[in-house]
Motif scaffolding. Structure first.
Motif, short mmCIF file in Angstrom:
data_model
loop_
_atom_site.label_atom_id
_atom_site.label_comp_id
_atom_site.label_asym_id
_atom_site.label_seq_id
_atom_site.Cartn_x
_atom_site.Cartn_y
_atom_site.Cartn_z
N TYR A 1 -1.50 9.72 -29.03
CA TYR A 1 -1.26 8.35 -29.49
C TYR A 1 -0.41 8.29 -30.75
O TYR A 1 -0.47 7.31 -31.49
N ARG A 2 0.37 9.33 -30.99
CA ARG A 2 1.14 9.37 -32.23
C ARG A 2 2.11 8.20 -32.36
O ARG A 2 2.39 7.73 -33.46
N ASP A 3 2.64 7.72 -31.25
CA ASP A 3 3.60 6.62 -31.29
C ASP A 3 2.97 5.29 -30.88
O ASP A 3 3.68 4.32 -30.59
N CYS A 4 1.64 5.28 -30.87
CA CYS A 4 0.94 4.09 -30.38
C CYS A 4 0.57 3.18 -31.56
O CYS A 4 -0.05 3.62 -32.53
N GLU A 5 0.96 1.92 -31.47
CA GLU A 5 0.59 0.95 -32.48
C GLU A 5 -0.72 0.27 -32.11
O GLU A 5 -1.06 0.14 -30.93
N ASP A 6 -1.46 -0.18 -33.11
CA ASP A 6 -2.72 -0.90 -32.87
C ASP A 6 -3.66 -0.08 -31.99
O ASP A 6 -4.14 -0.54 -30.95
N LEU A 7 -3.95 1.14 -32.43
CA LEU A 7 -4.76 2.05 -31.62
C LEU A 7 -6.18 1.55 -31.43
O LEU A 7 -6.79 1.76 -30.39
N GLU A 8 -6.76 0.92 -32.43
CA GLU A 8 -8.08 0.29 -32.35
C GLU A 8 -9.22 1.28 -32.15
O GLU A 8 -10.26 0.91 -31.59
N ILE A 9 -9.04 2.52 -32.54
CA ILE A 9 -10.18 3.44 -32.59
C ILE A 9 -10.09 4.21 -33.90
O ILE A 9 -9.02 4.36 -34.48
N ILE A 10 -11.24 4.70 -34.35
CA ILE A 10 -11.29 5.54 -35.54
C ILE A 10 -11.23 6.99 -35.10
O ILE A 10 -12.06 7.44 -34.31
N ARG A 11 -10.24 7.73 -35.60
CA ARG A 11 -10.05 9.11 -35.17
C ARG A 11 -11.12 10.02 -35.75
O ARG A 11 -11.79 9.71 -36.72
N ASN A 12 -11.26 11.19 -35.15
CA ASN A 12 -12.28 12.15 -35.54
C ASN A 12 -12.08 12.60 -36.99
O ASN A 12 -11.00 12.98 -37.40
N LYS A 13 -13.18 12.57 -37.75
CA LYS A 13 -13.16 13.03 -39.13
C LYS A 13 -14.25 14.08 -39.31
O LYS A 13 -14.69 14.72 -38.36
N THR A 14 -14.73 14.24 -40.55
CA THR A 14 -15.74 15.27 -40.80
C THR A 14 -17.05 14.89 -40.15
O THR A 14 -17.38 13.72 -39.98
N ILE B 1 -24.03 6.49 -17.23
CA ILE B 1 -23.58 5.14 -17.51
C ILE B 1 -23.02 5.13 -18.93
O ILE B 1 -23.70 5.50 -19.89
N PHE B 2 -21.77 4.71 -19.08
CA PHE B 2 -21.15 4.58 -20.39
C PHE B 2 -21.17 3.11 -20.78
O PHE B 2 -20.62 2.27 -20.07
N TYR B 3 -21.81 2.84 -21.90
CA TYR B 3 -21.96 1.47 -22.40
C TYR B 3 -21.11 1.37 -23.66
O TYR B 3 -21.45 1.92 -24.70
N MET B 4 -19.97 0.71 -23.56
CA MET B 4 -18.99 0.71 -24.65
C MET B 4 -18.28 -0.64 -24.69
O MET B 4 -17.17 -0.79 -24.17
N LEU B 5 -18.91 -1.61 -25.32
CA LEU B 5 -18.41 -2.97 -25.36
C LEU B 5 -17.42 -3.15 -26.51
O LEU B 5 -17.62 -2.64 -27.61
N HIS B 6 -16.36 -3.91 -26.24
CA HIS B 6 -15.37 -4.28 -27.25
C HIS B 6 -14.75 -3.05 -27.93
O HIS B 6 -14.47 -3.07 -29.13
N CYS B 7 -14.55 -1.99 -27.18
CA CYS B 7 -13.95 -0.78 -27.72
C CYS B 7 -12.43 -0.80 -27.51
O CYS B 7 -11.92 -1.53 -26.66
N GLY B 8 -11.73 0.02 -28.27
CA GLY B 8 -10.29 0.13 -28.12
C GLY B 8 -9.92 0.78 -26.80
O GLY B 8 -10.67 1.61 -26.27
N ALA B 9 -8.74 0.44 -26.28
CA ALA B 9 -8.31 0.97 -24.98
C ALA B 9 -8.24 2.50 -24.99
O ALA B 9 -8.49 3.15 -23.97
N ALA B 10 -7.91 3.09 -26.13
CA ALA B 10 -7.81 4.55 -26.21
C ALA B 10 -9.13 5.22 -25.92
O ALA B 10 -9.17 6.33 -25.37
N LEU B 11 -10.23 4.58 -26.28
CA LEU B 11 -11.54 5.18 -26.04
C LEU B 11 -11.82 5.29 -24.54
O LEU B 11 -12.31 6.32 -24.05
#
Length: 319
Positions: A295-308, A191-201
């Motif tokens: 998503y390089r050409d995607c505006e308003d991605l609404e997720i935080i990309r992978n960092k350290t 079960i994935f519980y992911m409320l109010h997340c960006g569409a990319a997720l």
């Protein structure tokens, strides 16, 4: 909380609703707190949720989806009747019999089908009322489904060190890496519980499980896929969120109930599952396309990309 065992999160018997004057407004940020205060606020949120009209209605919605999901996977005899029959049992008359950290009331059984849970994007629950209520619902839901907290993985790149400590105390597993939703179920019912997340997720999650076998083992509690279809232009949906667009004909969706008390907490939330029969009806071309989302050409991605990687959290490489 001083009387409970370390790591326990106990919800007392349902009580009368607290005055709205004593609650911050939904979404309002609160001052930073200590771990003990964060746990106390979670407990109080749980007490409020249990006596709300929303709690029972939401459980019925989830129960209906899980029942249908198990039925299409040909669950063992007895599983469905257990799942249905135990939802409305009366609470135990003797609270002293409860295990610390348990929830007073009926248990939503899932029979011989063992679930795991992954939670993305819960937010800063120590300072945000909406995030706190969403986390509270998750903890109560795990108990109802008899999913051990050690089988629940959580991640949000915004978690503070205090929040990671609180989550570790509660017994859930805090992931150290930002997976961007790219997690396979690895053959396990999840079960994935992911409320109010960006569409990319959601799109990344679908890509990571793009097969009949994997998708049929998933249930997603999160933003309505139908709502995304309605809000986004067709060309944007098909270009940027390809897997959401492709799966729309292969899913079942049930909306969460709406009540004024939790209008900002669970708005636009649905339970999604993917029936085997519908998945088999999708074209071979649909399954053949498996390019990783870009998503390089995607505006308003609404997720935080992978960092350290965050060394303060605990990781698990598989479910």
């Amino acid at each position: 909380m001083a009387a409970t065992a370390p790591g326990a999160w106990r919800v007392a018997a349902p009580r009368r609703r607290r005055s709205a004057a004593r609650r911050p407004r939904r979404g309002e940020a609160e001052p930073d707190v200590e771990p003990e205060a964060a746990l106390r606020r979670l407990r109080e949120a749980g007490e409020d949720l249990l006596v709300s009209d929303f709690w029972g209605a939401a459980l019925e919605t989830i129960n209906r989806c899980l029942t249908e999901h198990l039925e299409q996977l040909k669950a063992p005899v007895g599983t469905l009747s257990e799942a249905l029959g135990n939802l409305h049992l009366d609470p135990s008359p003797d609270e002293s019999d409860m295990v610390p950290g348990s929830i007073r009331g009926a248990t939503l059984l899932t029979g011989a089908c063992h679930w795991k849970c992954v939670c993305y994007g819960i937010g800063n629950f120590s300072t945000c009322v909406i995030a706190r209520n969403q986390l509270t619902f998750l903890l109560l839901f795990l108990e109802k489904c008899q999913i051990p907290r050690s089988h629940c993985w959580v991640y949000d790149p915004l978690f503070s060190q205090l929040e990671i400590a609180v989550l570790n105390t509660l017994g859930v597993i805090v992931l150290s890496e930002n997976e961007e939703g790219k997690r396979s179920v690895c053959g396990e019912r999840t079960i994935f519980y992911m409320l109010h997340c960006g569409a990319a997720l959601y799109n990344n999650l679908l890509w990571s499980n793009w097969s009949v076998d994997a998708l049929s083992k998933m249930v997603v509690i999160g933003n309505s896929f139908r709502g995304l279809e309605e809000r986004l232009l067709t060309r944007i949906l098909q270009k940027n969120y390809t897997y959401i667009a492709k799966i729309l004909k292969g899913l079942e969706e049930h909306e969460f109930p709406q009540t004024s008390q939790y209008a900002d907490v669970f708005n636009d939330t649905s339970v999604h599952w993917f029936p085997v029969q519908k998945l088999h009806q999708l074209s071979a071309h649909t399954w053949a396309f498996r390019e990783e989302p870009d998503y390089r050409d995607c505006e308003d991605l609404e997720i935080i990309r992978n960092k350290t990687e965050d060394p303060s959290a605990t990781d698990s490489n598989s479910l």
